[in-house]
Design a protein around this motif. Structure first.
Motif, PDB file in Angstrom:
ATOM      1  N   LEU A  21       0.827  -1.205   0.000  1.00 42.56           N
ATOM      2  CA  LEU A  21       0.000   0.000   0.000  1.00 42.56           C
ATOM      3  C   LEU A  21       0.863   1.258   0.000  1.00 42.56           C
ATOM      4  O   LEU A  21       0.650   2.180  -0.778  1.00 42.56           O
ATOM      5  N   PHE A  22       1.851   1.274   0.908  1.00 40.74           N
ATOM      6  CA  PHE A  22       2.695   2.461   0.993  1.00 40.74           C
ATOM      7  C   PHE A  22       3.469   2.673  -0.295  1.00 40.74           C
ATOM      8  O   PHE A  22       3.716   3.797  -0.708  1.00 40.74           O
ATOM      9  N   ALA A  23       3.879   1.552  -0.906  1.00 40.68           N
ATOM     10  CA  ALA A  23       4.690   1.692  -2.112  1.00 40.68           C
ATOM     11  C   ALA A  23       3.939   2.456  -3.186  1.00 40.68           C
ATOM     12  O   ALA A  23       4.510   3.283  -3.893  1.00 40.68           O
ATOM     13  N   LEU A  24       2.647   2.169  -3.284  1.00 42.55           N
ATOM     14  CA  LEU A  24       1.875   2.812  -4.343  1.00 42.55           C
ATOM     15  C   LEU A  24       1.773   4.312  -4.138  1.00 42.55           C
ATOM     16  O   LEU A  24       1.546   5.060  -5.072  1.00 42.55           O
ATOM     17  N   ARG A  25       1.913   4.762  -2.873  1.00 39.42           N
ATOM     18  CA  ARG A  25       1.726   6.172  -2.593  1.00 39.42           C
ATOM     19  C   ARG A  25       2.978   6.986  -2.851  1.00 39.42           C
ATOM     20  O   ARG A  25       2.943   8.200  -2.741  1.00 39.42           O
ATOM     21  N   GLN A  26       4.097   6.327  -3.155  1.00 39.25           N
ATOM     22  CA  GLN A  26       5.344   7.062  -3.248  1.00 39.25           C
ATOM     23  C   GLN A  26       5.521   7.689  -4.611  1.00 39.25           C
ATOM     24  O   GLN A  26       5.095   7.141  -5.627  1.00 39.25           O
ATOM     25  N   THR A  27       6.178   8.833  -4.642  1.00 35.61           N
ATOM     26  CA  THR A  27       6.520   9.425  -5.932  1.00 35.61           C
ATOM     27  C   THR A  27       8.003   9.264  -6.227  1.00 35.61           C
ATOM     28  O   THR A  27       8.427   9.379  -7.369  1.00 35.61           O
ATOM     29  N   SER A  81       8.813  -9.714 -14.163  1.00 40.05           N
ATOM     30  CA  SER A  81       9.131 -10.699 -13.130  1.00 40.05           C
ATOM     31  C   SER A  81       8.507 -10.282 -11.810  1.00 40.05           C
ATOM     32  O   SER A  81       7.995 -11.098 -11.058  1.00 40.05           O
ATOM     33  N   MET A  82       8.555  -8.987 -11.544  1.00 38.13           N
ATOM     34  CA  MET A  82       7.971  -8.490 -10.303  1.00 38.13           C
ATOM     35  C   MET A  82       6.466  -8.714 -10.289  1.00 38.13           C
ATOM     36  O   MET A  82       5.884  -9.050  -9.260  1.00 38.13           O
ATOM     37  N   ALA A  83       5.846  -8.531 -11.429  1.00 37.29           N
ATOM     38  CA  ALA A  83       4.405  -8.712 -11.486  1.00 37.29           C
ATOM     39  C   ALA A  83       4.027 -10.183 -11.511  1.00 37.29           C
ATOM     40  O   ALA A  83       2.855 -10.525 -11.368  1.00 37.29           O
ATOM     41  N   GLY A  84       4.989 -11.045 -11.718  1.00 36.85           N
ATOM     42  CA  GLY A  84       4.692 -12.469 -11.685  1.00 36.85           C
ATOM     43  C   GLY A  84       4.020 -12.953 -12.945  1.00 36.85           C
ATOM     44  O   GLY A  84       3.020 -13.662 -12.900  1.00 36.85           O
ATOM     45  N   ILE A  85       4.568 -12.557 -14.078  1.00 39.44           N
ATOM     46  CA  ILE A  85       3.964 -12.924 -15.358  1.00 39.44           C
ATOM     47  C   ILE A  85       4.863 -13.951 -16.030  1.00 39.44           C
ATOM     48  O   ILE A  85       6.076 -13.782 -16.056  1.00 39.44           O
ATOM     49  N   PRO A  86       4.268 -15.045 -16.553  1.00 33.64           N
ATOM     50  CA  PRO A  86       5.127 -16.060 -17.177  1.00 33.64           C
ATOM     51  C   PRO A  86       5.781 -15.488 -18.409  1.00 33.64           C
ATOM     52  O   PRO A  86       5.247 -14.582 -19.029  1.00 33.64           O
ATOM     53  N   PRO A  87       6.875 -16.007 -18.900  1.00 32.48           N
ATOM     54  CA  PRO A  87       7.617 -17.135 -18.317  1.00 32.48           C
ATOM     55  C   PRO A  87       8.735 -16.735 -17.367  1.00 32.48           C
ATOM     56  O   PRO A  87       9.713 -17.444 -17.265  1.00 32.48           O
ATOM     57  N   LEU A  88       8.593 -15.604 -16.673  1.00 32.31           N
ATOM     58  CA  LEU A  88       9.724 -15.168 -15.861  1.00 32.31           C
ATOM     59  C   LEU A  88       9.754 -15.877 -14.512  1.00 32.31           C
ATOM     60  O   LEU A  88       8.771 -16.462 -14.077  1.00 32.31           O
ATOM     61  N   LEU A  89      10.911 -15.779 -13.871  1.00 29.16           N
ATOM     62  CA  LEU A  89      11.099 -16.492 -12.608  1.00 29.16           C
ATOM     63  C   LEU A  89      10.106 -16.006 -11.558  1.00 29.16           C
ATOM     64  O   LEU A  89       9.685 -16.758 -10.690  1.00 29.16           O
ATOM     65  N   ILE A 147      -4.168  -9.967  -2.525  1.00 24.51           N
ATOM     66  CA  ILE A 147      -4.292  -8.508  -2.575  1.00 24.51           C
ATOM     67  C   ILE A 147      -2.920  -7.853  -2.719  1.00 24.51           C
ATOM     68  O   ILE A 147      -2.716  -6.968  -3.563  1.00 24.51           O
ATOM     69  N   SER A 148      -1.959  -8.305  -1.895  1.00 19.82           N
ATOM     70  CA  SER A 148      -0.626  -7.695  -2.009  1.00 19.82           C
ATOM     71  C   SER A 148      -0.042  -7.950  -3.383  1.00 19.82           C
ATOM     72  O   SER A 148       0.617  -7.086  -3.956  1.00 19.82           O
ATOM     73  N   ALA A 149      -0.294  -9.168  -3.898  1.00 13.44           N
ATOM     74  CA  ALA A 149       0.241  -9.468  -5.227  1.00 13.44           C
ATOM     75  C   ALA A 149      -0.353  -8.521  -6.254  1.00 13.44           C
ATOM     76  O   ALA A 149       0.365  -7.996  -7.121  1.00 13.44           O
ATOM     77  N   ALA A 150      -1.665  -8.283  -6.128  1.00 15.57           N
ATOM     78  CA  ALA A 150      -2.303  -7.368  -7.086  1.00 15.57           C
ATOM     79  C   ALA A 150      -1.664  -5.991  -6.999  1.00 15.57           C
ATOM     80  O   ALA A 150      -1.353  -5.359  -8.018  1.00 15.57           O
ATOM     81  N   LEU A 151      -1.474  -5.518  -5.757  1.00 11.99           N
ATOM     82  CA  LEU A 151      -0.876  -4.194  -5.595  1.00 11.99           C
ATOM     83  C   LEU A 151       0.542  -4.169  -6.165  1.00 11.99           C
ATOM     84  O   LEU A 151       0.964  -3.174  -6.762  1.00 11.99           O
ATOM     85  N   THR A 152       1.266  -5.268  -5.975  1.00 14.70           N
ATOM     86  CA  THR A 152       2.617  -5.308  -6.514  1.00 14.70           C
ATOM     87  C   THR A 152       2.589  -5.262  -8.035  1.00 14.70           C
ATOM     88  O   THR A 152       3.434  -4.604  -8.664  1.00 14.70           O
ATOM     89  N   VAL A 153       1.628  -5.960  -8.632  1.00 10.54           N
ATOM     90  CA  VAL A 153       1.505  -5.910 -10.095  1.00 10.54           C
ATOM     91  C   VAL A 153       1.294  -4.465 -10.535  1.00 10.54           C
ATOM     92  O   VAL A 153       1.946  -3.959 -11.454  1.00 10.54           O
ATOM     93  N   ALA A 154       0.367  -3.802  -9.821  1.00  9.17           N
ATOM     94  CA  ALA A 154       0.081  -2.407 -10.170  1.00  9.17           C
ATOM     95  C   ALA A 154       1.354  -1.580 -10.068  1.00  9.17           C
ATOM     96  O   ALA A 154       1.673  -0.776 -10.958  1.00  9.17           O
ATOM     97  N   LEU A 155       2.094  -1.786  -8.989  1.00 10.66           N
ATOM     98  CA  LEU A 155       3.318  -1.017  -8.781  1.00 10.66           C
ATOM     99  C   LEU A 155       4.305  -1.271  -9.912  1.00 10.66           C
ATOM    100  O   LEU A 155       4.928  -0.351 -10.433  1.00 10.66           O
ATOM    101  N   ALA A 156       4.439  -2.542 -10.283  1.00  9.89           N
ATOM    102  CA  ALA A 156       5.385  -2.871 -11.345  1.00  9.89           C
ATOM    103  C   ALA A 156       5.020  -2.135 -12.630  1.00  9.89           C
ATOM    104  O   ALA A 156       5.878  -1.523 -13.282  1.00  9.89           O
ATOM    105  N   PHE A 157       3.737  -2.165 -12.954  1.00  6.62           N
ATOM    106  CA  PHE A 157       3.329  -1.479 -14.185  1.00  6.62           C
ATOM    107  C   PHE A 157       3.557   0.012 -14.095  1.00  6.62           C
ATOM    108  O   PHE A 157       3.997   0.656 -15.046  1.00  6.62           O
ATOM    109  N   ILE A 158       3.235   0.579 -12.916  1.00  5.78           N
ATOM    110  CA  ILE A 158       3.454   2.017 -12.754  1.00  5.78           C
ATOM    111  C   ILE A 158       4.919   2.354 -12.946  1.00  5.78           C
ATOM    112  O   ILE A 158       5.286   3.285 -13.670  1.00  5.78           O
TER     113      ILE A 158
END
Lengths: 134, 796
Positions: free
Chosen positions: B288-294, B379-387, B411-422
């Protein structure tokens, strides 16, 4: 007379080092004795001459070498699988009943450190400009 | 096994050799050689994989201080292999990257001097077979991390962040030490292989105590809630340092220790619930906090906090169920996070900003970096075929049995995906930002991140070949590790996470403007605590008047009261026997009278030279007393010390101007009658008090059990020569001597630092100090700063 005393002082210091095992005297007193010889030079001959004489000694380096020797000597037995600070005795047939063991290195380290420290301190405080007659 | 020792110490030794080597070769060549060396160590370590898969673990030990249970021992198993391979592999890439990141050679040299010993310390932590050695490595990493975070020391944020990190991890370290010692005592040995094999530790009465302490240590180290706030604060470190310490290695040390001790301490309610709760809270909160950072780096830091939380939650699972997921997760996270940090570093280098709001469209100017960032982001978002995908799958599979944790994790995984894309889209995609400053990065900067990102990709694709052997050493040969395990629940959950993450990403313009309620952050609490300590210090400082005589009076009066009462309480008349041997005692009496009269002379004579000399003679007479004992060693030392002391005293006295010395004498002798009487009373009181105390102590000695007799008996046999004093100095109390001699040397160095002002250097006025350190500070800090400045800015 001071010029004679300095080598004499070193000789006494060396004697202390070697005989430390059997009689009074050890690395520390050896260091102090030679340090006193150095101090005498500073007092009698003044800062400048004494400084040039002893610059070759590299007082601050001596401190470092001394401490390093002491620690190396303590750590060395570990390479042979024995705990820290063990002793190794060498049975060498030396003249004059001198006993040698690894403490010799230890004491030499202490000697160098003390000599270096006293020389450093003398170098710092015997500065001519600020010395006034007592 | 010697090889392992060499592997762990080689980086530190190389750092020591640097000054000598760098005289001959340029910084680029040196950097490449260094990277080559670390890579060689990496490859060497790889050869241990077959050994470890055969034997399960290897333990070797060499005694260091047997009485403390301290040994130099090595414990090598799959887990240590995984971590050390990461340390060396990522380390080699960081070394390469830094060559091109630091523009000037001096910074690079300084960086390597810190990075290499850190590498060694970290290797000690993961390869140590003894909990005390492990702890030593841990504390070393904290200290070096402090130095690295404050690398750009002129920056105040860097200093504050470094101090905060050090205090938090150091405090946790204290708890860890106590916990580890208790653990070792409970298990009967400090050796890891014996602690792990010990199955009865869970039933130990002190189990909760030492487990909580150890957990505290690990949580502070790995930035778990509520100790998470030091990690974003440590982002003022240079980027290669952040990439190494705060993503791949140091923060993982806590995770390593938890994994290491799990077989012995795990599977209890305390362990499972504690780790699960803290881990999940941290995981969610970090995301959550990660998403708020600039700030890009802060976002990455919080993301690391979140990932570490998830790992901690995995360790809470019983019977090592989470081990496979944790291992793959550690590897994947290390690879992608380091890559991302290095990318941010490159972006910072090129555009001199890390703020997301001012960046955009960099794919045109930094195409290579865009590719790397995309791979790492995937890889951070957890998308195949990455580790990262494999890691996520294993994670979800391990957590299947606990619905609540599963929900939090998705939920955290979803937020991490969002962060990776951002992170990737807002920096590299989209429109080019209105940024006038762009400075192309050197091509060599890319090499490290490309390898790491490439590994993320290849590892996922070539899973059985590249990664499985390593993971099998940890988890055993029957594990199932594949890129695609079918359309089971984990896969569906992954899809859900990715989809929701994309949704969050797509709607980011909406929620970015929301104001979230702010709780007091950890940083504020920490700063509040530091301020109150400084405040108390200020209050205490006001009691110090500054006059030496005042201090002496207070100290001496208290001593009088304490010692006299103690002396009187224990004085027994019966033991006072006065014997008089004519021959020796006459000599003793003469010497005593000499001593006392010389001391009196040193007070009464107003000429300082004579006073100093009489003090010296007093010392000699004490030496003479020793000689009569007979105690020739002690007497010799006394004579020596007295001589050098008198010499130094006289030389020092000569440095004080005679005017000031006269003033000193006058203030004693020309004060009012009452003042004089008061001084005499205090002096007499001290003498009587101490005398009573010593008399009582002497008559109350426990006979005959003093340690002196033990020394006398055991010298010849234990040490080899008959001099007892020498034996005590060099052997029985050898460690004391080492410390004392070091202090002696440092004291001499201190003398030159304080005294060597050949041209009479300036006294730094308070106002000048205040301008350099502008925040309202306490007087303590100012006074310390004055001393510090006069020490630092001297020319010898």
């Amino acid at each position: 007379m001071t010029r004679i005393i300095l080598p004499l002082a070193f000789l006494v210091a060396l004697a202390h080092l070697f005989y430390g095992g059997d009689g009074p005297g050890d690395g520390f007193t050896a260091g102090v004795v030679s340090g006193l010889g150095v101090a005498l030079w500073y007092i009698v001959f003044g800062y400048h001459e004494a400084h040039t004489q002893f610059k070759r000694l590299g007082a601050r380096r001596l401190i470092g070498i001394g401490v390093a020797l002491v620690i190396a000597n303590a750590a060395f037995p570990m390479l042979l699988g024995r705990p820290f600070l063990s002793h190794l005795n060498f049975d060498l047939p030396l003249p004059a009943n001198i006993h040698l063991s690894s403490t010799f290195v230890y004491e030499t380290g202490i000697f160098l450190t003390v000599l270096g420290s006293i020389t450093t301190v003398m170098e710092a405080i015997a500065y001519p400009k600020e010395v006034e007659p007592l | 096994m010697f090889g392992i020792g060499i592997i762990s110490l080689a980086p530190a030794i190389t750092a020591l050799l640097r000054p000598a080597v760098r005289k001959f070769i340029s910084k680029e060549i040196y950097g490449w050689l260094l990277a080559g060396l670390v890579s060689i160590l990496f490859v060497w370590l790889l050869t241990f994989i077959p050994i470890v898969s055969e034997v399960e673990h290897v333990a070797v030990s060499v005694p260091w201080v047997p009485q403390l249970g301290l040994t130099l021992s090595i414990y090598l198993d799959g887990l240590s292999l995984l971590f050390s391979l990461m340390i060396l592999g990522i380390g080699a890439m960081i070394v390469l990257y830094s060559i091109y990141y630091f523009d000037d050679a001096q910074s690079l040299d300084r960086f390597y001097t810190l990075l290499l010993p850190f590498m060694s310390a970290m290797l000690v932590v993961v390869l140590a077979g003894n909990v005390l050695t492990l702890f030593i490595g841990c504390e070393l990493t904290s200290v070096i991390s402090f130095l690295l975070v404050s690398f750009n020391g002129e920056n105040e944020a860097a200093r504050k962040g470094a101090l905060q990190a050090l205090i938090i991890t150091g405090g946790g370290g204290l708890a860890l030490m106590v916990g580890l010692v208790m653990l070792g005592t409970a298990a009967g040995s400090m050796e890891l292989n014996q602690i792990i094999a010990n199955t009865s530790l869970r039933d130990d009465p002190l189990y909760s105590a030492f487990t909580v302490l150890i957990l505290l240590g690990c949580f502070t180290k790995s930035a778990q809630f509520p100790f998470h706030f030091w990690l974003p604060g440590a982002m003022s470190a240079p980027t290669p340092a952040s990439a190494y310490l705060h993503s791949a290695t140091m923060v993982k040390a806590g995770i390593y220790l938890l994994l290491r001790l799990a077989p012995a301490l795990g599977d209890t309610p305390l362990w499972q619930n504690g780790l699960l709760f803290i881990g999940l809270v941290t995981g969610l909160m970090g995301a959550l906090f990660a998403l708020r950072q600039t700030d890009l780096k802060a976002a990455l830091a919080y993301a690391t906090v979140s990932q570490l939380g998830i790992l901690v939650a995995l360790i809470s699972l019983p019977h090592g169920e989470g081990l496979k997921a944790a291992a793959v997760g550690i590897l994947a996270h290390g690879l992608y996070k380091a890559t991302l940090f290095l990318t941010v570093g490159a972006v910072d280098h090129a555009t001199s900003t890390r703020d997301m709001r001012y960046l955009g469209g960099l794919r045109q100017q930094m195409p290579g970096w865009a590719v790397v960032a995309v791979i790492a982001g995937l890889s951070m978002a957890g998308i195949p075929p990455l580790l990262g995908f494999v890691a996520k799958e294993s994670l979800l599979e391990a957590m299947l049995n606990t619905p609540l944790s599963l929900a939090v994790i998705v939920i955290s995984a979803a937020l991490t995906v969002a962060l990776a894309f951002i992170l990737v889209w807002d920096v590299f995609g989209g429109k080019v930002a209105q940024n006038t400053y762009f400075h192309a990065t050197p091509k060599g900067l890319l090499i490290g991140p490309v390898s790491l990102a490439g590994l993320s990709l290849l590892a996922g694709v070539g899973l059985p070949v590249l990664i499985a052997p390593l993971i099998e050493t940890i988890v055993g040969k029957e594990t199932h590790l594949a890129l695609f395990s079918g359309f089971g629940t984990p896969f569906l959950l992954s899809l859900t996470a990715i989809a929701s993450g994309l949704a969050v990403f797509a709607t980011r313009s909406i929620w970015r403007g929301w104001a979230f309620p702010t709780l007091p952050t950890g940083t504020q609490i920490y700063q509040g605590a530091v301020h109150s300590i400084e405040h108390v210090g200020d209050l205490l400082l006001r009691t110090q008047g500054g006059k030496l005589r005042y201090y002496l009076a207070v100290i001496l009066s208290s001593v009088i009261v304490l010692q006299a009462t103690a002396g009187l309480a224990h004085l027994t008349n019966a033991a006072l026997v006065f014997e008089f041997h004519p021959s020796l005692d006459i000599l003793r009496t003469v010497l005593l009278i000499l001593c006392l009269s010389m001391m009196l002379a040193s007070i009464l004579f107003k000429n300082h030279l004579i006073a100093a000399l009489s003090l010296g003679v007093a010392g000699y007479s004490v030496g003479g007393l020793f000689l009569i004992e007979p105690a020739p060693d002690v007497a010799l030392v006394q004579f020596m010390v007295e001589t050098i002391g008198t010499v130094l005293l006289i030389v020092m006295l000569a440095r004080i101007r005679s005017v000031e010395r006269k003033q000193a004498i006058d203030s004693l002798w020309n004060q009012s009658r009452i003042g004089l009487v008061r001084d005499v009373l205090i002096a007499a009181g001290i003498g009587i008090g101490v005398g009573l105390f010593v008399l009582a102590a002497l008559t109350n000695r426990p006979q005959p059990q003093s340690i002196a007799t033990w020394h006398l008996e055991h010298t010849e046999e234990m040490v080899g020569f008959p001099d007892v004093v020498g034996a005590i100095v060099t052997d029985f109390r050898g460690m004391d001597t080492i410390i004392e001699i070091t202090v002696f040397g440092v004291a001499a160095l201190g003398v030159i630092t304080i005294l060597a002002k050949p041209s009479g250097g300036p006294r730094w006025p308070v106002s000048m100090v205040k301008t350099l350190y502008p925040h309202p500070t306490s007087m303590i800090t100012i006074r310390t700063a004055r001393i510090y400045f006069s020490l630092v800015f001297q020319r010898h």
